[in-house]
Scaffold this active site. Sequence first.
Site, PDB file in Angstrom:
ATOM      1  N   TYR A 144       0.823  -1.203   0.000  1.00  0.00           N
ATOM      2  CA  TYR A 144       0.000   0.000   0.000  1.00  0.00           C
ATOM      3  C   TYR A 144       0.862   1.261   0.000  1.00  0.00           C
ATOM      4  O   TYR A 144       0.463   2.288  -0.547  1.00  0.00           O
ATOM      5  CB  TYR A 144      -0.908   0.021   1.238  1.00  0.00           C
ATOM      6  CG  TYR A 144      -2.214  -0.700   1.058  1.00  0.00           C
ATOM      7  CD1 TYR A 144      -2.259  -2.080   0.932  1.00  0.00           C
ATOM      8  CD2 TYR A 144      -3.412   0.009   1.032  1.00  0.00           C
ATOM      9  CE1 TYR A 144      -3.460  -2.736   0.788  1.00  0.00           C
ATOM     10  CE2 TYR A 144      -4.625  -0.639   0.884  1.00  0.00           C
ATOM     11  CZ  TYR A 144      -4.642  -2.006   0.761  1.00  0.00           C
ATOM     12  OH  TYR A 144      -5.841  -2.654   0.615  1.00  0.00           O
ATOM     13  N   LYS A 189       3.107 -15.063   3.635  1.00  0.00           N
ATOM     14  CA  LYS A 189       3.401 -15.905   2.471  1.00  0.00           C
ATOM     15  C   LYS A 189       4.917 -16.115   2.465  1.00  0.00           C
ATOM     16  O   LYS A 189       5.618 -15.800   1.499  1.00  0.00           O
ATOM     17  CB  LYS A 189       2.899 -15.200   1.195  1.00  0.00           C
ATOM     18  CG  LYS A 189       3.009 -16.038  -0.069  1.00  0.00           C
ATOM     19  CD  LYS A 189       2.006 -17.174  -0.157  1.00  0.00           C
ATOM     20  CE  LYS A 189       2.257 -18.025  -1.388  1.00  0.00           C
ATOM     21  NZ  LYS A 189       1.477 -19.285  -1.388  1.00  0.00           N
TER      22      LYS A 189
HETATM   23  C1  IPM Z   1     -10.586  -1.113   3.401  1.00  0.00           C
HETATM   24  C2  IPM Z   1     -10.753  -0.607   1.989  1.00  0.00           C
HETATM   25  C3  IPM Z   1      -9.589   0.305   1.645  1.00  0.00           C
HETATM   26  C4  IPM Z   1      -8.311  -0.503   1.740  1.00  0.00           C
HETATM   27  C5  IPM Z   1      -9.718   0.988   0.276  1.00  0.00           C
HETATM   28  C6  IPM Z   1     -10.985   1.773   0.147  1.00  0.00           C
HETATM   29  C7  IPM Z   1      -8.528   1.872  -0.009  1.00  0.00           C
HETATM   30  O1  IPM Z   1     -10.880  -1.658   1.110  1.00  0.00           O
HETATM   31  O2  IPM Z   1     -10.515  -0.281   4.327  1.00  0.00           O
HETATM   32  O3  IPM Z   1     -10.550  -2.321   3.592  1.00  0.00           O
HETATM   33  O4  IPM Z   1      -7.929  -1.184   0.793  1.00  0.00           O
HETATM   34  O5  IPM Z   1      -7.670  -0.453   2.788  1.00  0.00           O
END
Ligand code: IPM
Length: 357
Positions: A144, A189
């Site tokens: 992320y 993993k």
């Molecule tokens: C969550 C959502 C978010 C994430 C998105 C909206 C960016 O799916 O909070 O689980 O991937 O973290």
Amino acid sequence: MGVTKQILVIPGDGIGQEVTAWGKKVLETIAENYRHTFSFDEGIMGHVAIEATGNPLPDETLAKARRSDAILFGAIGHAKYDNDPTAKVRPEQGLLRIRKELGLYANLRPIKLFDDLLQASSIKPEILQGADILFFRELTGDVYFGEKQRNGDSASDLMIYHRYEVERIARKAYEAARTRRRKLCSVDKANVLEASRLWREVVQEVAKEYPDVETEHMFIDNAAMQLIKDPKRFDVVVTGNLFGDILTDEASQIAGSMGMLASASVGDTVGFYEPIHGSAHDIAGKGIANPLASILSAALLLDISFGLKEESQRVIKAVDVTLRQGFRTMDIANKHTPNDFVLGTDAMGTKVLENLQ
Ligand code: IPM
Ligand code: MG
């Protein structure tokens, strides 16, 4: 003696607007019933913020967030971006940035099954009954936040974890396991990924500080399967950002519906509370979204950020009673639910408020 707290409400996009109104009403009712003073402010984030300011997380919202004692958030995202991979400014960037800015590294996603919803899930009731899982999803690392690159026809997202990031989430998960059934499953993993091998190594080290908790390591593919095969075998699950995102959507079926699951993001400073469901633009504005995840997020807020356990339990009980009375929103109704028990967002929220009195 009542407490005095400042709460920032960020409804966000899509059904976030409709459901967060009910999370807020529940907080107002609790304040009234228990003589607390909650003051509310509102902020914008996501698609609505892009439309208004060009920025998915305006400075003003971030500044308000830093000043508040807790944040109640709705949902983020807009269909128009989902099929447009070229958009540079995206609603989700607002959510990711606020998680990072506020240091919200631990995302707690309790999978709580209300008995009356056993039938709402696509999983057989005998497999579900008694399932009770607490997920700790790491929230500010992994692919992320690793470096992103696009070179012509190639693209990459760096999966990166640092020792301290794994240590701090593992400790939080172990501490929680101590208050529960003392079982912790770490999901990675490690048979393929180097970042996962570091993850496993660090969790093994932290495990030594918690000899009273039984530790198990599981690969993500196996965990995805075990979760629906035998959800009762899990107590606390700790995992990275991406695996946690996927596993908790899967786990929502254990709670009957995505519309039921609340989450708490905590870390260095203020706590942030949100349903795990998204903005659901297909049903936005129709008044049929399930407000219970937002209401249960408010319950988590009362418990974790304000230490108001009794008030939090009161909210959960009101939800439980409402379900026991047979009321359902569309997502948790089935063919046996009588028509006049299938409620819209506002009618469902109103029932919960009545049961809070
Ligand atoms: C969550 C959502 C978010 C994430 C998105 C909206 C960016 O799916 O909070 O689980 O991937 O973290
Ligand atoms: Mg998700």
